[in-house]
Design an enzyme around this catalytic site. Sequence first.
Site, PDB file in Angstrom:
ATOM      1  N   TYR A   1       0.814  -1.216   0.000  1.00 33.75           N
ATOM      2  CA  TYR A   1       0.000   0.000   0.000  1.00 33.75           C
ATOM      3  C   TYR A   1       0.852   1.274   0.000  1.00 33.75           C
ATOM      4  O   TYR A   1       0.363   2.351  -0.314  1.00 33.75           O
ATOM      5  CB  TYR A   1      -0.891   0.040   1.248  1.00 33.75           C
ATOM      6  CG  TYR A   1      -2.191  -0.730   1.154  1.00 33.75           C
ATOM      7  CD1 TYR A   1      -2.501  -1.528   0.054  1.00 33.75           C
ATOM      8  CD2 TYR A   1      -3.126  -0.653   2.180  1.00 33.75           C
ATOM      9  CE1 TYR A   1      -3.692  -2.227  -0.018  1.00 33.75           C
ATOM     10  CE2 TYR A   1      -4.329  -1.341   2.123  1.00 33.75           C
ATOM     11  CZ  TYR A   1      -4.607  -2.131   1.026  1.00 33.75           C
ATOM     12  OH  TYR A   1      -5.795  -2.812   0.959  1.00 33.75           O
TER      13      TYR A   1
ATOM     14  N   CYS B   1      -2.186  -1.793   9.815  1.00 29.79           N
ATOM     15  CA  CYS B   1      -1.327  -1.268   8.751  1.00 29.79           C
ATOM     16  C   CYS B   1      -1.173   0.221   8.995  1.00 29.79           C
ATOM     17  O   CYS B   1      -2.170   0.947   9.022  1.00 29.79           O
ATOM     18  CB  CYS B   1      -1.979  -1.530   7.391  1.00 29.79           C
ATOM     19  SG  CYS B   1      -1.167  -0.729   5.989  1.00 29.79           S
TER      20      CYS B   1
ATOM     21  N   CYS C   1       6.012   0.357  11.013  1.00 28.56           N
ATOM     22  CA  CYS C   1       5.254  -0.479  10.085  1.00 28.56           C
ATOM     23  C   CYS C   1       5.047  -1.813  10.782  1.00 28.56           C
ATOM     24  O   CYS C   1       5.971  -2.332  11.425  1.00 28.56           O
ATOM     25  CB  CYS C   1       6.023  -0.664   8.774  1.00 28.56           C
ATOM     26  SG  CYS C   1       5.293  -1.884   7.651  1.00 28.56           S
TER      27      CYS C   1
END
EC number: 5.1.1.3
Length: 267
Positions: free
Chosen positions: A45, A77, A188
Amino acid sequence: MRFSIQPTILFFDSGVGGLSVYKETKQLLPDCHYLYCFDNGFFPYSEKDEKDIIDRTLRICQKINQAYPLDLIVIACNTASTVVLPELRRNFSIPIVGTVPAIKPAAEMSETKHIGLIATKGTIKRTYVNDLIKNYAHHCMVEKIGSTKLVEIAEQKLRGGEVDLNVLKQELSPWQTMKSLDSVVLGCTHFPLIKEEIECCLPQVKFFVSSGKAIAKRVKFLLKGIEVRSKIQKKNLIFCTKPLEDDKSVQQILDFGEFENLVILSE
């Protein structure tokens, strides 16, 4: 915290990095019904258009909700969390939990007030992240690395591949000579999966901070006030949006998350 009826929780990510958050929550709340979806058909993404990320996330979550009435959604995410939460909250009446880089605790832990943020390129460039730094780490020197390569390395590791430390060192090379850098934010959800390897590359860093435990505690708190929608006991499942290339990858993911089965969602 035990439940007489299992709440159903969906974890959503573009890849398998969100499993690091899922594992923390499952450890804290073992009696819930867990679903995990990774949108590998649109992975990663980090450099995708914001509108496309919002549209896909909403559509996929709604599709799963139709088959498995959800009680809570975790957007596991960081990149997606910076853009999709308002739209999801408009379309769902259940709690939606996002993933925020742990900048505040890293700034508090740091003894030298020199911290680093490793995240995807998409997360690094968001105004939201700069606001977090301004609000909670304004008294610190903050270094930033945006990397898609680290995400790919973490994906490979979880699917049974080897981690190339030379490639990892190259990605982190700007920080290797920064002796005062003592706290690093794993910004992340993929990065806790390769935390040990990152530690090897940055031996001067004392604190590696991620969001998994904080999210698990937040989920526990929010579940206290919900009425479970489905009374049927179900198995934990994992979903993807594109077939995986080999059976070994499938089995590695099933084993890591203790899932009953992998289901491919049609677009």
